[in-house]
Design a protein around this motif. Structure first.
Motif, short mmCIF file in Angstrom:
data_model
loop_
_atom_site.label_atom_id
_atom_site.label_comp_id
_atom_site.label_asym_id
_atom_site.label_seq_id
_atom_site.Cartn_x
_atom_site.Cartn_y
_atom_site.Cartn_z
N LYS A 109 -2.29 8.01 1.24
CA LYS A 109 -1.53 7.25 2.16
C LYS A 109 -1.63 7.52 3.72
N ALA A 110 -2.47 8.70 3.86
CA ALA A 110 -2.82 9.29 5.22
C ALA A 110 -3.78 8.46 5.75
N ASP A 111 -3.96 8.64 7.13
CA ASP A 111 -5.16 8.09 7.78
C ASP A 111 -6.54 8.13 7.27
N ASP A 112 -6.66 9.38 6.72
CA ASP A 112 -7.86 9.61 5.83
C ASP A 112 -8.23 8.89 4.85
N PHE A 113 -7.18 8.06 4.35
CA PHE A 113 -7.61 7.07 3.17
C PHE A 113 -7.10 5.70 3.73
N PHE A 114 -5.90 5.19 3.28
CA PHE A 114 -5.40 3.92 3.62
C PHE A 114 -4.46 4.03 4.74
N ASP A 122 -11.22 -13.17 0.34
CA ASP A 122 -11.34 -12.12 1.44
C ASP A 122 -10.24 -11.15 1.23
N LEU A 123 -10.73 -9.80 1.19
CA LEU A 123 -9.80 -8.76 0.94
C LEU A 123 -9.73 -8.02 2.33
N THR A 124 -8.78 -7.84 2.51
CA THR A 124 -8.17 -6.99 3.94
C THR A 124 -7.38 -5.68 3.55
N ILE A 125 -8.23 -4.73 4.02
CA ILE A 125 -7.52 -3.23 3.97
C ILE A 125 -7.94 -2.45 5.13
N LYS A 126 -6.81 -2.04 5.73
CA LYS A 126 -6.69 -1.39 7.03
C LYS A 126 -6.94 -2.16 8.25
N GLY A 127 -6.93 -3.57 7.87
CA GLY A 127 -6.99 -4.36 9.05
C GLY A 127 -8.38 -5.15 8.92
N LYS A 128 -9.13 -4.70 8.21
CA LYS A 128 -10.71 -5.16 8.24
C LYS A 128 -10.75 -6.22 7.00
N THR A 129 -11.33 -7.31 7.21
CA THR A 129 -11.46 -8.26 6.23
C THR A 129 -12.83 -8.68 5.64
N LEU A 130 -13.29 -8.34 4.51
CA LEU A 130 -14.53 -8.60 3.91
C LEU A 130 -14.44 -9.38 2.55
N PRO A 131 -15.56 -10.12 2.23
CA PRO A 131 -15.49 -10.78 1.07
C PRO A 131 -15.76 -9.92 -0.25
N MET A 146 0.95 -1.30 -0.01
CA MET A 146 0.19 -0.17 -0.01
C MET A 146 0.93 1.16 -0.05
N THR A 147 1.98 1.17 0.47
CA THR A 147 2.80 2.37 0.46
C THR A 147 3.46 2.67 -0.99
N SER A 148 3.11 1.80 -2.11
CA SER A 148 3.41 2.03 -3.34
C SER A 148 2.67 2.87 -4.27
N ILE A 149 1.24 3.23 -3.59
CA ILE A 149 0.04 3.79 -4.41
C ILE A 149 0.57 5.08 -5.11
N THR A 150 0.27 5.13 -6.32
CA THR A 150 0.84 6.47 -6.94
C THR A 150 -0.42 6.91 -7.74
N VAL A 151 -0.22 8.19 -8.06
CA VAL A 151 -1.58 8.88 -8.99
C VAL A 151 -0.82 9.13 -10.28
N ALA A 152 -1.75 8.62 -11.42
CA ALA A 152 -0.90 8.71 -12.76
C ALA A 152 -1.38 9.86 -13.43
N ARG A 199 -15.02 1.36 -0.38
CA ARG A 199 -14.05 1.85 0.67
C ARG A 199 -14.66 2.21 2.02
N THR A 200 -15.98 2.62 2.24
CA THR A 200 -16.49 2.78 3.24
C THR A 200 -16.72 1.56 4.09
N LYS A 201 -16.62 0.36 3.65
CA LYS A 201 -16.94 -0.72 4.37
C LYS A 201 -15.54 -1.11 5.21
N TYR A 202 -14.32 -0.43 4.68
CA TYR A 202 -13.09 -0.72 5.37
C TYR A 202 -12.86 0.46 6.20
N GLY A 203 -13.87 1.48 6.46
CA GLY A 203 -13.47 2.41 7.64
C GLY A 203 -12.85 3.56 6.52
N ILE A 204 -13.00 3.76 5.43
CA ILE A 204 -12.54 5.08 4.89
C ILE A 204 -13.54 5.70 4.18
#
Length: 189
Positions: A94-99, A127-136, A72-78, A156-161
């Motif tokens: 990369k900040a807490d507002d998002f990932f 199972d996809l895990t983003i920000k420590g939350k796992t959902l199908p 996730m630290t590799s996220i770039t904007v193209a 994204r909102t299901k992962y707390g974003i």
């Protein structure tokens, strides 16, 4: 005692046969890629994220499993240029507002069920895990000769974003950001 030896030998042969037929195909992390698109009322942004690792599991030519780790630290904007908003948006993603990549440097995807759809296309629930939350999540995966491709949306909102989500905040107007983002995954193995 003879029956116990026979049962043990049969289990060993069965396990060896499964191990011999199951093939783990590691992805080439340099050639495999994930592209993302995030939309908002006034437009959209896109970019890439890199894999740390990944494996597809086959039994002969049939897909049987898979697991992946994303950096996730590799996220770039193209779609933005350096000095014209690119660094600002990448920092915000990369900040807490998002990932929150300082705390959640990786995301994972682990196949749980696979159904052949016809040809070399499979419907996968993983199972996809983003920000420590796992959902199908469920998506179709097309297998080619040493390649695989999938496209799906993630809420994204299901992962707390929740940043900029019209589902959680009022009066955002044209600053509202869609809850779902799109991922296109191209694998080379």
């Amino acid at each position: 005692m003879k029956n116990l030896k026979t049962i043990t030998l049969a289990l060993f042969v069965a396990a060896t046969t499964f191990t011999a037929t199951a093939q783990n195909k590691k992805i080439n992390v340099e050639k495999s890629k994930i592209t993302w698109i995030g939309k908002k009322v006034t437009g959209q942004h896109d970019g890439t994220i890199n894999f740390n690792s990944g494996t597809l599991v086959f039994d002969g030519k049939k897909l049987k499993g898979g697991s992946f780790e994303v950096n996730m630290t590799s996220i770039t904007v193209a779609d933005l240029q350096a000095g014209k908003g690119k660094e600002k948006l990448e920092g915000h993603l990369k900040a807490d507002d998002f990932f929150g990549v300082d705390k959640f440097a990786t995301s994972t995807l682990e196949f749980k069920t696979i159904a052949a759809k016809g040809g070399d296309i499979y419907t996968v629930t993983a199972d996809l895990t983003i920000k420590g939350k796992t959902l199908p999540v469920t998506f179709d995966l097309a297998i080619g000769n040493g390649t695989a491709r999938a496209a799906f949306k993630v809420d994204r909102t299901k992962y707390g974003i929740q940043y900029g989500s019209g589902s959680f905040f009022d009066n955002l107007g044209d600053k509202a950001i869609n809850d779902e983002f799109e991922l296109t995954v191209s694998l080379v193995y």
